[in-house]
Design a protein around this motif. Structure first.
Motif, PDB file in Angstrom:
ATOM      1  N   SER A  78       0.812  -1.217   0.000  1.00 19.60           N
ATOM      2  CA  SER A  78       0.000   0.000   0.000  1.00 19.60           C
ATOM      3  C   SER A  78       0.846   1.268   0.000  1.00 19.60           C
ATOM      4  N   ASP A  79       2.145   1.141   0.263  1.00 18.54           N
ATOM      5  CA  ASP A  79       3.093   2.258   0.130  1.00 18.54           C
ATOM      6  C   ASP A  79       4.470   1.671  -0.108  1.00 18.54           C
ATOM      7  N   TYR A  80       5.000   1.882  -1.309  1.00 21.12           N
ATOM      8  CA  TYR A  80       6.281   1.295  -1.683  1.00 21.12           C
ATOM      9  C   TYR A  80       7.465   1.920  -0.944  1.00 21.12           C
ATOM     10  N   CYS A  81       7.287   3.112  -0.409  1.00 22.92           N
ATOM     11  CA  CYS A  81       8.427   3.863   0.101  1.00 22.92           C
ATOM     12  C   CYS A  81       8.369   4.088   1.607  1.00 22.92           C
ATOM     13  N   ASP A  82       7.721   3.168   2.307  1.00 23.49           N
ATOM     14  CA  ASP A  82       7.722   3.238   3.759  1.00 23.49           C
ATOM     15  C   ASP A  82       7.669   1.822   4.312  1.00 23.49           C
ATOM     16  N   VAL A  83       8.096   1.701   5.563  1.00 25.41           N
ATOM     17  CA  VAL A  83       8.111   0.414   6.253  1.00 25.41           C
ATOM     18  C   VAL A  83       6.821   0.263   7.045  1.00 25.41           C
ATOM     19  N   ASP A  84       6.212  -0.910   6.970  1.00 21.10           N
ATOM     20  CA  ASP A  84       5.035  -1.155   7.787  1.00 21.10           C
ATOM     21  C   ASP A  84       5.447  -1.137   9.256  1.00 21.10           C
ATOM     22  N   PRO A  85       4.672  -0.453  10.124  1.00 24.81           N
ATOM     23  CA  PRO A  85       5.030  -0.394  11.547  1.00 24.81           C
ATOM     24  C   PRO A  85       5.226  -1.769  12.179  1.00 24.81           C
ATOM     25  N   MET A  86       4.595  -2.777  11.607  1.00 30.08           N
ATOM     26  CA  MET A  86       4.794  -4.143  12.097  1.00 30.08           C
ATOM     27  C   MET A  86       6.272  -4.524  12.070  1.00 30.08           C
ATOM     28  N   PHE A  87       6.991  -4.015  11.066  1.00 25.44           N
ATOM     29  CA  PHE A  87       8.402  -4.372  10.885  1.00 25.44           C
ATOM     30  C   PHE A  87       9.361  -3.306  11.395  1.00 25.44           C
ATOM     31  N   GLY A  88       8.846  -2.124  11.746  1.00 26.39           N
ATOM     32  CA  GLY A  88       9.724  -1.079  12.245  1.00 26.39           C
ATOM     33  C   GLY A  88       9.566   0.211  11.480  1.00 26.39           C
ATOM     34  N   SER A  89      10.675   0.804  11.091  1.00 27.41           N
ATOM     35  CA  SER A  89      10.680   2.123  10.467  1.00 27.41           C
ATOM     36  C   SER A  89      11.772   2.202   9.417  1.00 27.41           C
ATOM     37  N   LEU A  90      11.770   3.287   8.663  1.00 33.11           N
ATOM     38  CA  LEU A  90      12.846   3.514   7.696  1.00 33.11           C
ATOM     39  C   LEU A  90      14.199   3.582   8.408  1.00 33.11           C
ATOM     40  N   ALA A  91      14.224   4.161   9.599  1.00 30.32           N
ATOM     41  CA  ALA A  91      15.480   4.200  10.361  1.00 30.32           C
ATOM     42  C   ALA A  91      15.961   2.788  10.691  1.00 30.32           C
ATOM     43  N   ASP A  92      15.026   1.877  10.953  1.00 32.02           N
ATOM     44  CA  ASP A  92      15.405   0.484  11.215  1.00 32.02           C
ATOM     45  C   ASP A  92      15.985  -0.163   9.954  1.00 32.02           C
ATOM     46  N   PHE A  93      15.397   0.162   8.802  1.00 37.49           N
ATOM     47  CA  PHE A  93      15.972  -0.355   7.555  1.00 37.49           C
ATOM     48  C   PHE A  93      17.384   0.179   7.371  1.00 37.49           C
ATOM     49  N   ASP A  94      17.579   1.462   7.657  1.00 36.13           N
ATOM     50  CA  ASP A  94      18.923   2.029   7.544  1.00 36.13           C
ATOM     51  C   ASP A  94      19.900   1.280   8.454  1.00 36.13           C
ATOM     52  N   ALA A  95      19.426   0.870   9.638  1.00 25.95           N
ATOM     53  CA  ALA A  95      20.278   0.120  10.557  1.00 25.95           C
ATOM     54  C   ALA A  95      20.633  -1.253   9.978  1.00 25.95           C
ATOM     55  N   VAL A  96      19.667  -1.885   9.272  1.00 18.02           N
ATOM     56  CA  VAL A  96      19.962  -3.156   8.601  1.00 18.02           C
ATOM     57  C   VAL A  96      21.077  -2.963   7.581  1.00 18.02           C
ATOM     58  N   VAL A  97      20.947  -1.931   6.748  1.00 17.51           N
ATOM     59  CA  VAL A  97      21.939  -1.685   5.699  1.00 17.51           C
ATOM     60  C   VAL A  97      23.305  -1.385   6.314  1.00 17.51           C
ATOM     61  N   GLU A  98      23.324  -0.501   7.301  1.00 16.79           N
ATOM     62  CA  GLU A  98      24.597  -0.118   7.913  1.00 16.79           C
ATOM     63  C   GLU A  98      25.290  -1.316   8.551  1.00 16.79           C
ATOM     64  N   THR A  99      24.526  -2.120   9.294  1.00 11.77           N
ATOM     65  CA  THR A  99      25.115  -3.282   9.970  1.00 11.77           C
ATOM     66  C   THR A  99      25.564  -4.332   8.965  1.00 11.77           C
ATOM     67  N   ALA A 100      24.729  -4.597   7.978  1.00 12.77           N
ATOM     68  CA  ALA A 100      25.083  -5.596   6.963  1.00 12.77           C
ATOM     69  C   ALA A 100      26.343  -5.183   6.221  1.00 12.77           C
ATOM     70  N   HIS A 101      26.413  -3.932   5.795  1.00  9.94           N
ATOM     71  CA  HIS A 101      27.590  -3.477   5.055  1.00  9.94           C
ATOM     72  C   HIS A 101      28.845  -3.556   5.920  1.00  9.94           C
ATOM     73  N   ARG A 102      28.713  -3.241   7.205  1.00  9.71           N
ATOM     74  CA  ARG A 102      29.873  -3.326   8.096  1.00  9.71           C
ATOM     75  C   ARG A 102      30.365  -4.773   8.197  1.00  9.71           C
ATOM     76  N   LEU A 103      29.434  -5.731   8.052  1.00 12.66           N
ATOM     77  CA  LEU A 103      29.784  -7.151   8.120  1.00 12.66           C
ATOM     78  C   LEU A 103      30.122  -7.734   6.753  1.00 12.66           C
ATOM     79  N   GLY A 104      30.150  -6.883   5.721  1.00 17.07           N
ATOM     80  CA  GLY A 104      30.494  -7.354   4.387  1.00 17.07           C
ATOM     81  C   GLY A 104      29.365  -8.030   3.646  1.00 17.07           C
ATOM     82  N   ILE A 105      28.127  -7.739   4.033  1.00 11.94           N
ATOM     83  CA  ILE A 105      26.950  -8.366   3.419  1.00 11.94           C
ATOM     84  C   ILE A 105      26.166  -7.313   2.656  1.00 11.94           C
TER      85      ILE A 105
END
Length: 548
Positions: A78-105
């Motif tokens: 229903s919105d391609y550019c936002d995170v469903d509150p069930m899963f968190g927030s855009l800031a949480d997605f940013d944390a996924v990217v930052e952590t994954a990249h730091r781990l080489g993923i």
């Protein structure tokens, strides 16, 4: 469209990182719950990323976490550019990217472009009347003179692919649920809006996409009827016998040649970021052919996967050869991405009724195939399909076709991290799907402590692939079978590796090819050469040899 974290594209990055990559699929609802509501979320993924890094994979693919009414668990956006509150927030997605990249993923996300939710603002506006700005953004059609749908197209979820809408006095197309109307890719504004979606996530640091139902994007503009499919050709992976969708040859409702033009536009958007995509080709009859079309050359998709090894029957040596030879014929210029399990099919440990030795063999086999690899969460633990009671079912597919087909919930139950409680360390609350009791003794923490556990075999197989360029990116000489043994060689530069697999529980004898070979892969249980020079395969055993 805003992009809160615009990153400058780095032209120096490795644009071929995807070639031979091992990608770990995360079904976020069932991976790790961080906030005690019984549903997995993005911060749960952050919590478990060190575990994923320990596997040695190159990337993660996260199934949809966008805003959604969850009629199809995120595949109705229903919105391609936002995170469903069930899963968190855009800031949480940013944390996924930052952590994954730091781990080489690298981080790939699941883009669902063929359809939206009926609650998406685009559809709300489109259905309001025939004259609004988005009136043509979905596939609308007038009824036949007798009031019936415009043609015979069917929905994957059963029944007609058309739904009457009283506001417009027209039908709209839905290849999936009634609440998932199909977008009209013949409308240029739709294509541009979806390319903007891709730009949004790339600018947030996303490294690529898994493209849901990539061959469904464009429909036949003339709305011609699909022809019937002869009964002997009904070989669909999901519910082949009970779903009337499998009675048609879908040459008009999907698989249109105009799709190639859109894929070129999408590749052009991705290219400056070094991003890659893997497309899901949903077609039981022409899957490999379409995969070849969509990955040919440098201006289309990098990878696609079809369903040949996601099929119900365990692949025999002759079947593996048949599939790989067909790939050589119809996709020689393309690149496959292989998977044995995912969120849509019964887990292969159960589907193929595999003993532990066979699970090890298939894990090694997939790491030796030409192409990239997708692993599904829990596969590395050897999880079998969970038996979910009807009253616990969430999947609309299973609810519709029960009991002949129980749906996809059995492969979507929560990951088991520890055996200390009935929820397997997934959540402190009642999970959205029950944790299978038989999974608890296979928990990751228990396998970490057991040197012979399947989890460690997956790590060794992934490491073996990465340490041998011939397996990751090399060519192959064509696959062959001798009884139950399938064999081939992979070559990259000066490195040539011979690979042979006993795809059965029956011991076999086999000869190495002419030349000087050194047996390698002892950590993967590679067969030994006897004094007479022959290879003696035990049940489900492999042989890997380096040409010297």
């Amino acid at each position: 469209m805003s992009t809160a974290l615009a990153n400058t594209p780095d032209m120096a990055i490795d644009k071929d990182w995807w070639r031979g990559a091992v990608i770990y699929q995360i079904y976020p609802r069932s991976f790790q719950d961080s906030n005690g509501d019984g549903v997995g979320d993005l911060l749960g993924i952050v919590q478990r990323l060190p575990y994923i890094a320990s596997l040695g994979v190159d990337a993660i693919w996260i199934s949809p976490f966008f805003m959604s009414p969850m009629k199809d668990f995120g595949y109705d956006v229903s919105d391609y550019c936002d995170v469903d509150p069930m899963f968190g927030s855009l800031a949480d997605f940013d944390a996924v990217v930052e952590t994954a990249h730091r781990l080489g993923i690298r981080v790939m996300i699941d883009l669902v472009l063929s359809h939206t939710s009926d609650q998406h603002p685009w559809f709300v506006e489109s259905r309001s009347n025939r004259d609004n700005d988005k009136a043509n953004w979905y596939v609308w059609a007038d009824p036949k003179p007798d009031g019936t749908p415009p043609n015979n197209w069917l929905s994957i979820f059963g029944g007609s692919g058309w739904q009457w809408d009283a506001r417009r006095e027209q039908y709209y197309l839905h290849n999936f649920l009634v609440s998932q109307p199909d977008l009209n890719f013949h409308e240029p504004a739709v294509q541009e809006a979806l390319l903007d979606v891709a730009r949004f996530w790339l600018n947030r640091g996303c490294d690529g996409f898994r493209l849901d139902t990539i061959n469904f994007y464009i429909h036949d503009k003339e709305l011609r009827d699909n022809p019937p499919l002869p009964k002997e050709k009904r070989n669909a992976t999901i519910a082949p016998s009970v779903n009337p969708y499998n009675h048609q040859e879908h040459i008009y409702s999907k698989n249109q040649p105009e799709n190639l033009d859109f894929l070129r536009k999408l590749r052009a958007v991705m290219e400056p970021y070094g991003a890659a995509a893997v497309g899901e080709v949903g077609d039981a009859q022409r899957g490999l052919e379409i995969m070849g079309q969509y990955t040919a050359g440098d201006d289309l998709m990098q990878m696609c996967y079809a369903f040949e090894f996601l099929a119900q029957d365990q692949p025999t040596a002759s079947r593996i050869v048949e599939v790989m030879r067909q790939v050589d014929e119809v996709a020689s210029e393309g690149w496959a991405c292989w998977a044995f399990s995912n969120h849509d099919v019964t887990r292969h440990a159960t589907r193929w009724n595999l003993p532990p030795a066979a699970q090890r063999m298939f894990a090694t086999l997939i790491m030796c195939l030409r192409g990239s690899v997708c692993l599904y969460q829990g596969e590395e633990l050897g999880l079998p399909e969970a038996d979910v009671a009807f009253e616990d079912l969430q999947d609309p597919y299973g609810i519709e076709f029960w009991p002949e087909y129980k749906g996809r919930d059995g492969c979507r139950t929560p990951m088991v991290w520890e055996a200390s409680n009935q929820n397997g360390g997934f959540s402190t609350a009642k999970p959205w799907l029950p944790v299978a009791s038989e999974h608890l003794h296979m928990a990751a923490a228990l396998q970490e402590e057991e040197p012979g556990a399947l989890l460690h075999h997956y790590r060794k197989a992934i490491a073996f692939r990465h340490s041998h360029p011939a397996l990751a990116v090399g060519s192959h000489d064509g696959m062959k079978a001798d009884g139950d043994v399938v064999y081939f060689t992979r070559t990259e530069g000066q490195q040539t590796i011979f690979c042979a697999f006993n795809v059965s529980e029956t011991p076999s004898d086999f000869d190495l090819p002419d030349g000087n070979w050194t047996i390698i892969g002892a950590e993967l249980g590679s067969a030994h050469q006897s004094a007479d020079g022959r290879l003696h395969f035990g049940p489900w055993q492999v042989c890997l040899a380096l040409k010297t």
